[in-house]
Design an enzyme around this catalytic site. Structure first.
Site, short mmCIF file in Angstrom:
data_model
loop_
_atom_site.label_atom_id
_atom_site.label_comp_id
_atom_site.label_asym_id
_atom_site.label_seq_id
_atom_site.Cartn_x
_atom_site.Cartn_y
_atom_site.Cartn_z
N ARG A 121 68.68 29.70 32.58
CA ARG A 121 68.02 28.84 33.60
C ARG A 121 67.83 29.56 34.93
NH1 ARG A 121 71.70 25.30 31.33
NH2 ARG A 121 70.77 23.93 29.79
N LYS A 143 55.78 34.58 42.13
CA LYS A 143 55.01 34.13 40.96
C LYS A 143 55.32 35.08 39.82
CE LYS A 143 50.59 32.15 42.39
NZ LYS A 143 49.15 32.40 42.15
N GLU A 185 43.46 44.44 47.63
CA GLU A 185 44.26 43.28 48.07
C GLU A 185 44.56 43.36 49.56
OE1 GLU A 185 44.50 40.93 45.91
OE2 GLU A 185 44.53 41.87 43.92
N LYS A 227 51.39 38.28 53.48
CA LYS A 227 51.69 37.54 52.25
C LYS A 227 52.94 36.69 52.45
CE LYS A 227 51.45 37.03 47.50
NZ LYS A 227 51.29 37.64 46.20
N GLU A 237 51.88 27.15 45.93
CA GLU A 237 50.42 27.14 45.87
C GLU A 237 49.84 25.73 45.78
OE1 GLU A 237 48.40 30.43 43.82
OE2 GLU A 237 46.97 28.96 43.07
N ARG A 241 48.10 28.76 50.16
CA ARG A 241 48.23 29.97 49.34
C ARG A 241 46.94 30.26 48.55
NH1 ARG A 241 53.76 31.78 46.16
NH2 ARG A 241 52.91 33.65 45.22
N ASN A 245 43.11 33.69 46.86
CA ASN A 245 42.15 33.83 45.75
C ASN A 245 40.77 34.25 46.22
OD1 ASN A 245 43.91 33.17 43.64
ND2 ASN A 245 43.71 31.00 44.13
N HIS A 248 38.56 36.19 43.99
CA HIS A 248 39.20 36.19 42.68
C HIS A 248 38.53 35.28 41.65
CE1 HIS A 248 42.22 38.62 44.56
NE2 HIS A 248 42.97 38.66 43.47
N HIS A 252 38.06 37.19 38.45
CA HIS A 252 38.68 36.79 37.17
C HIS A 252 37.62 36.56 36.11
CE1 HIS A 252 42.47 35.17 39.41
NE2 HIS A 252 42.65 36.41 39.01
N HIS A 265 41.87 45.25 37.79
CA HIS A 265 41.79 43.95 38.46
C HIS A 265 41.14 44.09 39.84
CE1 HIS A 265 43.03 40.10 40.10
NE2 HIS A 265 43.67 40.72 41.07
#
Ligand SMILES: NC(=O)c1ccc[n+]([C@@H]2O[C@H](COP(=O)([O-])OP(=O)(O)OC[C@H]3O[C@@H](n4cnc5c(N)ncnc54)[C@H](O)[C@@H]3O)[C@@H](O)[C@H]2O)c1
Ligand SMILES: [Zn+2]
Length: 361
Positions: A121, A143, A185, A227, A237, A241, A245, A248, A252, A265
Site C-alpha cells: 500500500r 504522477k 518541456e 513545476k 490535477e 496542473r 498539457n 500535449h 499525444h 514525446h
C-alpha cells in the site's frame, strides 16, 4: 548544488540539482528517509553506466542494497516488468521501512514509482532522473503509471517521492536528440508561465545543447521550481496542473497516429506547441510576434514544427477527440495569450482546430 522544495504538507520533498551528486546519493538521501534497505530500479543502459556508483554510495551510507534491471524503452512500462519489480521487492523482503530508488529516465521513474505506490500500500521512493525529460518534468510531481495495451499511463497512482536528486552531469551521455526533445518541456514551461525562463533558453541555446553543466543546472532548477509551484497548488490535477498539457493534446494525438514509434514525446509536443500557438493566433488571442518567437526558438532547437505529410488533419482530429483529456465531447485546450501566459479553453470549435492543424503541414 541547489535545493528546491515541493510544498505538499506532509508529502513535501526536496529537489536537489547539481553536479557530482551520484557518488553522494547515500549522504544526501539519509536525512530524508529512515530506510535501511533499498531496491535500485534502472534500465539496461543506466545500469551499466550509473548503477555501480549509486549502489556504492548507498552501501557506504550503511544501506542494504539490491538492484533490478529492466529493458530500455517504453515497453518496460508494462504489467510484466511491474510484476518483475514486485517480485524482486518480495524476494528481497523489502518492507515499509525500505525504499525504491528510480535511477533512469521517465520510463524508470514511472515504473518504479508506481511499484512503490502499490507495494504494501505504498513504500517510500526517490527519483534520480538521468534524462532531461525526466529531470525537468517526469520526476517531479508524483504522477506514476504503467501502460495498458489499449492506452498509455492507464494504470497509475499519485505517489510523491521522498527526494528528487538531479545530477546534470548524467546528461553528458544522453544523445543530442533526447536533449532537444527534453528541452521542449522547458520551452513549454516558459510559454505557460515564465517568460524569463523562455528568454534564458533563447539566449543560452548553444550552451544548453552543448551540455554546459552550469547553464543546465540553472535551467533545470528554474523548470523544477515552476513545476513544483504548479504541483503544490494542484497535486491531483483537478485544475491548474492542466496547463502543463500545453501542446500535449496535439502531441499525444500525433504520437498515437504514428504508433509511438516515430517521434520522441518531446518532438511530437513541439509540433503540438506550434499548432496550439497557430490556433491561438488564428483566434486573435496571441500576437503574430509571439507566435513567431516560439516558432523561431523551436526551429533553432532543431525541433519539428510541422506534421508529417503521410497523416491527415482529419486523422489528427479524430485521435485528439479520443485523447483522455477530452471533456464531454469538447476538447480542452491550453492556448497561449503571450509568452508567459496561457488559458484553459473548452469552447473551441472543431472547425478552428482542424484549420490550425491544416496550417501546420
Ligand atoms: N510521471 C510524469 O509526470 C511524466 C511526465 C512526462 C513523461 N513521463 C513519462 O516519461 C517517459 C519518457 O521519459 P524519457 O524520455 O526519459 O524516456 P526513457 O526513460 O525511455 O529514456 C530514454 C532513453 O534514454 C536512455 N538514457 C537514460 N538516461 C541516460 C543517460 N544519462 N545517458 C544516455 N542514455 C540515457 C534510456 O536508457 C532510454 O533508452 C514516458 O513513458 C512518459 O510517459 C512521465
Ligand atoms: Zn510532455
Amino acid at each position: 548544488m541547489k535545493t528546491l522544495r515541493v510544498e505538499l504538507g506532509d508529502n513535501s520533498y526536496p529537489i536537489i540539482v547539481g553536479t557530482d551528486l551520484l557518488n553522494r546519493v547515500g549522504e544526501l538521501l539519509t536525512p530524508h528517509t529512515k530506510s535501511n534497505k533499498a531496491l535500485i530500479v534502472s534500465d539496461a543502459f543506466v545500469q551499466g553506466r550509473y548503477m555501480p556508483i549509486v549502489q556504492q554510495s548507498l552501501e557506504d551510507a550503511g544501506l542494504d542494497v539490491c538492484t533490478i534491471e529492466v529493458p530500455t524503452g517504453e515497453e518496460s512500462k508494462s504489467l510484466v516488468q511491474f510484476s518483475r519489480v514486485q517480485d524482486s521487492l518480495v524476494d528481497h523482503q523489502l518492507d515499509r521501512g525500505s525504499m525504491v530508488v528510480a535511477l533512469g529516465g521517465g520510463v524508470i521513474g514511472d515504473l518504479a514509482g508506481f511499484t512503490a505506490a502499490v507495494y504494501m500500500r505504498g513504500i517510500p521512493y526517490v527519483q534520480i532522473p538521468t534524462t532531461l525529460q525526466a529531470q525537468v518534468d517526469a520526476s517531479v510531481g508524483g504522477k506514476t503509471a504503467i501502460n495498458h495495451p489499449k492506452g498509455k499511463n492507464l494504470i497509475g497512482a499519485f505517489h510523491q517521492p521522498k527526494l528528487v536528486l538531479i545530477d546534470v552531469q548524467t546528461l553528458e551521455t544522453l544523445p543530442q536528440r533526447d536533449i532537444r526533445a527534453g528541452l521542449i518541456e522547458v520551452i513549454k514551461m516558459g510559454v505557460i508561465r515564465d517568460e524569463p525562463l523562455f528568454e534564458m533558453v533563447e539566449e543560452n541555446l548553444d550552451a544548453i545543447l552543448n551540455v554546459d553543466s552550469a547553464i543546465l543546472s540553472q535551467m533545470i532548477a528554474a523548470a523544477c521550481i515552476n513545476k513544483a509551484e504548479i504541483v503544490a497548488k494542484d497535486e491531483k490535477e483537478s485544475g491548474l496542473r492542466m496547463v502543463l498539457n500545453y501542446g500535449h493534446t496535439f502531441g499525444h494525438a500525433l504520437e498515437a497516429v504514428t504508433h509511438y514509434n516515430r517521434y520522441r514525446h518531446g518532438e511530437a509536443v513541439s509540433i503540438g506547441l506550434n499548432c496550439a500557438a497557430q490556433l491561438a493566433t488564428n483566434l486573435g488571442m496571441l500576437s503574430e510576434t509571439d507566435f513567431q518567437r516560439q516558432r523561431t526558438l523551436l526551429k533553432r532547437a532543431r525541433l519539428p514544427i510541422t506534421f508529417p505529410p503521410d497523416i491527415t488533419p482529419e486523422a489528427m482530429c479524430e485521435a485528439m477527440y479520443l485523447d483522455k483529456k477530452t471533456l464531454g465531447g469538447k476538447l480542452r485546450l491550453i492556448l497561449p495569450t503571450r509568452i508567459g501566459e496561457v488559458v484553459i479553453r473548452d469552447d473551441i470549435d472543431d472547425i478552428d482546430v482542424l484549420e490550425a492543424i491544416s496550417q501546420c503541414f
